[in-house]
Scaffold this active site. Structure first.
Site, PDB file in Angstrom:
ATOM      1  N   ARG B 101       6.279  -6.044  -2.421  1.00 11.02           N
ATOM      2  CA  ARG B 101       7.376  -4.956  -2.101  1.00 11.02           C
ATOM      3  C   ARG B 101       8.299  -5.178  -3.230  1.00 11.02           C
ATOM      4  NH1 ARG B 101       3.160  -1.840  -1.219  1.00 11.02           N
ATOM      5  NH2 ARG B 101       2.587  -1.531   0.912  1.00 11.02           N
ATOM      6  N   ASP B 130       7.158  -2.569   5.768  1.00  9.35           N
ATOM      7  CA  ASP B 130       7.096  -2.200   4.432  1.00  9.35           C
ATOM      8  C   ASP B 130       8.459  -1.334   4.189  1.00  9.35           C
ATOM      9  OD1 ASP B 130       5.076  -3.759   3.470  1.00  9.35           O
ATOM     10  OD2 ASP B 130       3.399  -2.180   3.646  1.00  9.35           O
TER      11      ASP B 130
END
Lengths: 410, 410, 410, 410
Positions: B101, B130
């Site tokens: 990420r 996320d």
């Protein structure tokens, strides 16, 4: 010899296995210190009979002989508390030898008090961790005890000298074989360990013939086996629905793990006395317990409690490895670890297959913190408000935003 | 809708996979914010082509389309640094999703700067980690960026509503299938993950058909395979003597690990947003790397350095899991971790067999701290003076002796 | 307004000081939520009467009014346990405000249960730590409680708007003065705090006129005063030989410390919500307690126990600062901290003089681990064998010697 | 004597103060080992001349005499790096003695290499920490060096025997006086320490006459003095606008602190060799530096960086206290600490008054993270969105809510 001769010792409690080394020690103590010897032999699940030690001790003139079955105490009061912390030394080692020493030290001191002995003795060498573990235990429990560590005192510095001393003094040398292994070994209900010989080259793979408790994954059954483990306060209390005592549980897990090629370990570790050494271990039951315990904690333990336990674990492991079981800091940490386990109740299902311990299910009727209504990818009927995440992220980011803003102002 | 409508957005950089969800998001952003969209699609080793995303973006009217191959950067600057710390979240998870990420966030911000965009957007939901990882990255790198998280804003709160929106707006629904999996999945060079559906009951074993990157141990070859890994400064630089780039190494290890049934994981983890969730992961190459890295460290790292790394690791892991890759505290810790790796050079041999990664040898010509002359059970010619141990133990025990003495005085 | 209007609230327990702000909140809650209000006013040693709050609440139409003297509970169950850990946030702050919030939250929830209220409300702003501390407490103790934080909801975003609202609704504005201070203040038995105004520039020294509980060191008496403190299990139980209750002890120490100019603090701290803020504090009694507690621990606590406490303290402090008093991790840590205090018994003598707290003596008849026979520079009659140090040092150095040897071999 | 006689030593580098003790040691080494002596005398700011040591050494027949001014190196490379971590041992001790030992050990080894000496020697006793600090340094830097610690070897176990040995060998006994103090003392630019005699009873207050570097707060000036300190990368580089070298800064701060009665400390500490001991210290400059460094960090350091530093500090302090300055783990930690200081730039104003160091202002033109627009109690024009706090709190509370919900379901 630093202490022989002049300084008087009246009675020594010797940790006595009945093998060659401790038999030589027994004789050497008698000769060197002209003192009475009390032998202490414990069954901590090392395998083999302990009773023969009685005859050997008698044969060497010992009058006070203690033979104790400590298996339940060992697992209940030492192994289980240690596993509550998911304890692993240096990422891999399950501390099989380390955790047995404090119990032996404690029992030796008890016997010394009972028999009026003023000294204790053990068969650990001057290079290893075990001398530290025994002696820190002795001193912590009986600060004025006299400790005799023959391997640090005598001049029998090689195996040849030892054998020749044994022959000179009529100690049966066939004892030496320990089943013929060329390795330095130690065993108890938690594990068996191997050191020395070819293992002294960490680049070399151990020979298959060395391993004793487990088959290789290659020779393990082609069929997996499932196993249900029930936990109460972090300890396993039943296998496949059957309640068992701590020692019986571990014995059974060893048998099942060994059958499926589980729990072998080959590593280089850092000893407390300062050098690296290579050891191989078989811990079949312990390996299963560790995986299962993490699994039951995964649904019953609060996140921050789990993380704090994980952060403190390496230090707790080092305390045990280094011999500080009886220290105030280990006891203080245990208070916290034990407190964390009150909700660690439920069951875990594992699958054993050719060296693998695979967690395939876990649940707790009373203590599961897993709430499917919240975690679900489906519609959750308002159990969780996704809009909350925005504020959560924004405030979590604030300090970094301020700092970055500052940079761009410059 | 809190932000739609009134507040002006000119241009949004969207992390765009080309799949159904991000296609719907693309359309929804255009409609809701009446703004221009820049798409960004990265190859981070998730498998499958990235080029088709170009056509889909064009078809939806996008003019600025970025498609980048970030595989080498991903492994070199994110995966490898993380593995230098033996990083594992909650004892088991290798952080495959978490570590990708920050790279995506960084690239999105770069593109925003290049294209003059004032906002970024992603397809993560409001319940997961996320969103946090993306957005903490955005804010840390560009504090005044506008973030649009459609899943937290829109009313397409179920899959049905999403599909119906897609149909209404002419977005091809066959995209949805993602190969037909009913799971919520994520993949990159380090791992593939599965969440949702049957997995939402942690008591249930996952179906064999779910796993995509690895065979089961049962179906893995009956013959073991040996593998030599060469390390430099803690990173793998060669396999079986052949130098390879970081991404190629990881790809190769994934292929070998997957073939031997290595790297499956099924666990319940604690999300940063506060709930427990169940995830399944395949991390074949990472699982091999972790074992091998510990092995090379075991002979090249000082004991106290290793222990300190172990104690800090859970916190470092939580930082990455929680999305703080770009935080000053992660960078500060990285300084220390990287400094520790200067001597982590040498090779490790592992044996891959039916789910097992077995370390069978390790050595370092330049940096081994294993000194066989000292550890040996044989005569050591004075390399180590066993008598030193007595003083070592006595002073280590002193504080406990004083305390116990005090007790007996009372 | 996000929640006003539609969502129904029946009865709210408001933490009510009787001052202007909470009076406006009371009125605003009545108007906005059309609900019944229960007021709760606690005496936690903030100074001033609490009874006037009853008349003010009545005047505003409140029927259920709770006024509690929580001083003893506050010190016994919150302040004392925190001081057992020598708790200091960011090296300096004694957490005076932080430690009072969990008690207020707990009592509000108790009252909500007793009165059948479905909501609670407080007067903390949306920028500070106190909102977090209150609300984490509420949610931890009563997860389904409705929380109303007017400062985050209403549009009275400046002091002028607040005053004009008060006038409009007939709330007596002279309340505002809080004694006329221009600072945002908070007080309880542990401390008084100041924020805002000139303090918002950390480069500026606070005005002498701001401080309320202590004289400046310059104005403190020219004569020092000695004080004997007796500890039991880590808590002070007597001053100068006179047993006193926890709250009386702290009140007396505040009086003495304040007289001698002790306990002023001026610092920039990091708030949990992400920004830095400047605060000034007076904690006269707490400052004395902290020094004295460290002194009694210095002779009664084992070294490693003390060091472990010191290493965990900053995290424990952050938990309290951030509002996690009622969290499982704080409770788990408390178990360990409390366990460490069983031997922390004895007395400490301090000298108070113009801002200084000087420890001048400490002893424990029952638990001192200070053994003068061992530490002495004089002949110790064999209590300590200096020769032990050589082995201790040699083994402690071994790993570094091996590493350095390796370098020179290269 | 364990090592005298048989084992050959050719040349010994002795840390030589020129006082009675090290003069006796010099003579004793010559007699016992029949070897050549190299003396090394360092000026590390202990006060008094070092040159007279040259004459004394010559008089005792020494040919190779090293006299070094190490003051700048001491402060720049040892004191300042340590202060970057806000290092305090056991909550109070500023490590004045501990931090000087590694420098002396390093220089002794350098001299041993230069002069071809095979041994080093020091005058620390077998009970204290200094022997450990010296010898861990020697061994870490030169693993095969021979170390001679006369106090652990000889039979001059009391002061009387030492004096009589001195007289016998014509060593001028008036040296003994060290200015007539009955205490065991140590001094360098960072502090002066006192141990022994009346201090061996921790219940007794030290006599005022003992203190040498500072006046008592009572005798300090009645007027406060303000002082501006400028920091660069965590180190002080200027006082009141005047740039000064590290050693000059510390010397000046000692002078100012001592004048204002600052930096006295009286505590019981835990020695590495296992016992508690009582020490008194004067660290005037260090006390000012510590407060000021925390103050500059308070506005320039990220919160989590600061907290991580605080959590690691006690361990870093123990490493230095215990003598592990040259260990790999200390160096690894230093990497991280130094990295944290890149933004620690700015100035701090302190007020010195009768024992108090009061921070009254701090600012950083380039690196302040204090953003008044965000922290303000006034209208902030949207810099901070108070509504974000609700989501932040709700998600922070989620795990506790789920757990409490579970309880109520049971």
């Amino acid at each position: 010899m630093k202490k022989g001769g002049t300084s008087k010792v009246n009675k020594v409690v010797l940790a006595f296995s009945g093998g060659l080394d401790t038999s030589v020690i027994l004789k050497w103590l008698q000769d060197t210190y002209q003192c009475e010897i009390v032998t202490f032999t414990a069954d901590i699940g090392q395998g083999g009979e302990v009773e023969p030690a009685r005859a050997k001790a008698r044969q060497l003139g010992v009058k006070e002989i203690f033979i104790d079955d400590l298996r339940e105490e060992f697992v209940r009061d030492f192994v289980f508390p240690m596993f509550r912390a998911n304890t692993v030394y240096e990422g891999e080692y399950l501390l099989g030898t380390s955790i047995a020493r404090p119990l032996i030290a404690k029992r030796q001191i008890e016997i010394a008090r009972k028999t009026g002995a003023d000294a204790v003795s053990h068969g650990a060498t001057g290079k290893g961790n075990d001398q530290v573990r025994f002696e820190l235990g002795y001193y912590a429990l009986q600060p004025d005890i006299r400790v005799i560590a023959p391997w640090r005192e005598w001049d029998l510095t090689s195996r040849e000298k030892l054998l020749s001393y044994a022959e000179q003094h009529g100690i049966p040398v066939e004892m030496k074989k320990k089943g013929g292994s060329p390795y330095s070994m130690d065993a108890n209900l938690l594990h068996i360990s191997y050191e020395g010989r070819i293992l002294e080259d960490p680049a070399q793979e151990p020979e298959e013939s060395m391993w004793r408790w487990s088959v290789s994954p290659e020779k393990a059954p082609g069929e997996a086996q499932y196993l249900d483990l029930e936990f109460k306060h972090g300890d396993i209390i039943a296998l496949n629905g059957k309640k068992l005592s701590p020692a019986r549980i571990l014995a059974k897990l060893n048998q099942l793990g060994g059958k499926h090629g589980i729990g072998r370990l080959d590593l280089v570790e850092n000893r407390y006395v300062g050098m690296k050494s290579r050891g191989c271990y078989e811990t079949p039951g312990g390996t299963i317990m560790l995986r299962a315990h993490r699994a039951i904690e995964s649904i019953t333990l609060d996140r921050e409690v789990a993380h704090l336990k994980d952060e403190l674990m390496p230090r707790y492991a080092a305390l045990i490895y280094n011999g500080y079981w009886w220290s105030p800091e280990r006891k203080m940490m245990q208070t916290m670890i034990d407190a964390s386990q009150s909700h660690v109740n439920g069951w875990v299902r594992v699958k054993l297959y050719k060296g693998n311990v695979i967690v395939v299910g876990r649940d707790s009727k009373t203590d599961s913190l897993f709430d499917p209504r919240i975690a679900t990818f489906e519609e959750d009927k308002g159990a969780y408000n996704q809009a909350d995440a925005e504020g959560f992220i924004k405030l979590s980011a604030l300090r970094m935003r301020i700092a970055e803003n500052l940079k761009s102002r410059k």
